[in-house]
Write an enzyme that holds these catalytic residues in place. Structure first.
Site, PDB file in Angstrom:
ATOM      1  CE  LYS A 140      -5.328   3.480   6.463  1.00 17.59           C
ATOM      2  NZ  LYS A 140      -5.960   4.001   5.167  1.00 17.59           N
ATOM      3  NE  ARG A 149      -9.340  -8.538  -3.485  1.00 15.67           N
ATOM      4  CZ  ARG A 149     -10.686  -7.997  -2.858  1.00 15.67           C
ATOM      5  NH1 ARG A 149     -11.637  -8.221  -3.582  1.00 15.67           N
ATOM      6  NH2 ARG A 149     -10.346  -7.285  -1.859  1.00 15.67           N
ATOM      7  CE  LYS A 163      -5.063  15.645   9.893  1.00 16.25           C
ATOM      8  NZ  LYS A 163      -4.750  16.029  11.300  1.00 16.25           N
ATOM      9  NE  ARG A 220     -19.688  -7.524   1.469  1.00 18.44           N
ATOM     10  CZ  ARG A 220     -18.097  -7.469   1.235  1.00 18.44           C
ATOM     11  NH1 ARG A 220     -17.350  -8.319   1.854  1.00 18.44           N
ATOM     12  NH2 ARG A 220     -17.735  -6.502   0.508  1.00 18.44           N
ATOM     13  CD  GLU A 273      -7.199  -1.303   0.129  1.00 18.85           C
ATOM     14  OE1 GLU A 273      -6.334  -2.022   0.081  1.00 18.85           O
ATOM     15  OE2 GLU A 273      -8.331  -1.550   0.671  1.00 18.85           O
ATOM     16  CE  LYS A 321      -4.031  -2.029   1.833  1.00 16.86           C
ATOM     17  NZ  LYS A 321      -3.580  -3.414   1.588  1.00 16.86           N
TER      18      LYS A 321
END
Length: 452
Positions: A157, A291, A200, A337, A287, A115
């Protein structure tokens, strides 16, 4: 392509099998011992058992998948989502074995999978990015200096992260040391890579992603956006298209940025460029998912096209058909979902026997599922049971249709998220389109009449 092996399981394996059969392509299912009675095994033209119930003994075991590909003489491998879908080594091995990997090259997966590297690449391409570290952090002291420079709050992250793991919000300096070690250890355990980067923190953002399609001749288009802001622990529960927060002008800006980013890495196939959309209308690259996405059906509903077929065709060397050059979004689509989880117990997984199973129907309702009455939900895999997708002329009608569809859904045996999803559809803020990624932090879940 004449025969494709699907290196996945569950509803996405079934989804790919359906697309292949409509294209006249034969399919091979691979399955673990736990999935012997799964529907993707039944509906594929051929099926090969590749190992034990654990993912690392089956769906993540590259040699076993390649052996299955060899003995069934396939032309290509479709990885679906999850498992090996964004595994650069798997993509490269497929290439070396003269198998078409229905996904990006190893180089592209590596450039977008890390990332910090992805952010640097997109910034160079002129795509807006969140202010933060230029790459991975050397140590907590570097993180501390950068955090002071850009001011708190900040986000730590995992550079190889996903699924909400290896992420920590830090609101003040005193929290940084503990957050750094916790996020790094979590990332190391989950991804075998403890590297972190710093960003940030954008207050009250929406999570909006742009679906792109790219052929092998440098052409890239976008198919609108999906709003995925309703999520818990960074995992999505409800997705919709178009976003209530995006107008035509903003859609063009975000779409153009996504196309610019995809072209900068010579992308081919389907991909999703994910952005944080701030309250002031500014958006920032998060990001790129290289896929097919779980939530791809909401885009299919509003554009009226089959994305999986499109993905296969792009990797077969075809260019865009004429109808894709002027795609118009039509109506509104929502996906819920349905997971085998207990919302009353912090969404604890609820594997086991499905005693009865009834899916909703009627106009504008679609259900993607691999579940049936008598199916035993394995404990080794993701808890997704079904995706309910609705389409209607406008957003209020889509919400009402989803409410009706959820009421018709019967799953007896495991605990599920159906009642929780019903409560979201009733929520006034959601109905007004007034929500952010923090929606569930203050969501007061009250089942209708105490039960549903």
């Amino acid at each position: 392509m004449k025969k494709i092996l699907i290196a996945n399981r569950g509803e996405i394996a079934l989804r790919i099998i359906r697309a292949c059969h409509e294209l006249g392509i034969k399919t091979v299912a691979v399955y673990s011992q736990a999935d012997e009675l799964s529907l993707h095994v039944r509906f594929a033209d051929e099926a090969v058992c590749i190992g034990g119930p654990a993912s690392q003994d089956s769906y993540l075991k590259i040699p076993s998948i390649l052996s299955a590909a060899e003995i069934t003489n396939v032309d290509a491998i479709h990885p679906g989502y999850g498992f090996l879908a964004e595994n650069a080594e798997f993509s490269q091995i497929c290439y070396e074995n003269e198998l078409t990997f229905i996904g990006p090259s190893a180089e592209i997966i590596n450039s977008m999978g890390d990332k910090a590297s992805a952010k640097k690449t997109m910034k160079a391409a002129g795509v807006p990015v969140i202010p933060g570290s230029e790459g991975t952090l050397e140590n907590v002291e570097e993180a501390r200096v950068l955090a002071e420079e850009m001011s708190y709050p900040v986000m730590l992250k995992a550079t190889a992260g996903g699924g909400g793991r290896g992420i920590r919000l830090v609101r003040e300096s005193s929290q940084l040391g503990n957050a750094y070690s916790t996020a790094s250890n979590e990332a190391l355990k989950g991804f075998n890579n403890g590297d972190l980067y710093l960003e940030k923190f954008v207050e009250n953002p929406r999570h909006v992603e742009i679906q792109i399609v790219a052929d092998q001749f440098g052409n890239v288009i976008h198919l609108g956006e999906r709003d995925c802001s309703i999520q818990r622990r960074h995992q999505k529960l409800v997705e919709e298209s178009p976003s209530p927060a995006v107008d035509d002008a903003l859609r063009k800006r975000m779409g153009d940025a996504a196309i610019k980013g995809a072209k900068s890495i010579d992308y081919v196939g389907l991909g999703t460029v994910e952005f944080l959309l701030a309250e002031d209308g500014q958006f920032y690259f998060m990001e790129m998912n290289t896929r097919i996405q779980v939530e791809h059906p909401v885009t299919e509903a509003v554009v009226g096209k089959d994305l999986v077929k499109m993905q296969i065709n792009m990797h077969s060397g075809e260019t865009f058909p004429e109808f894709l050059k002027d795609v118009k979004l039509r109506g509104h689509s929502i996906e819920c979902r349905i997971n085998a989880e207990d919302p009353d117990k912090n969404f604890m997984p609820s594997p086991g026997l499905v005693e009865s199973f009834h899916v909703p129907g009627g106009m504008g309702v679609r259900v993607d599922t691999h579940v049936y009455a008598g199916y035993n939900i394995p404990s080794q895999y993701d808890s997704l049971l079904a995706k309910i997708i609705v389409h209607a002329d406008d957003r209020p009608s889509a919400i009402n249709r989803m409410q009706r569809a959820l009421e018709e859904t019967i799953i007896e045996g495991p605990k599920t998220t159906i009642a929780f999803q019903q409560a979201i559809m009733r929520n006034e803020d959601f109905r007004k389109g007034d929500y952010t990624t923090g929606f569930l932090d203050t969501f007061d879940y009250q089942p209708k009449n105490g039960k549903e």
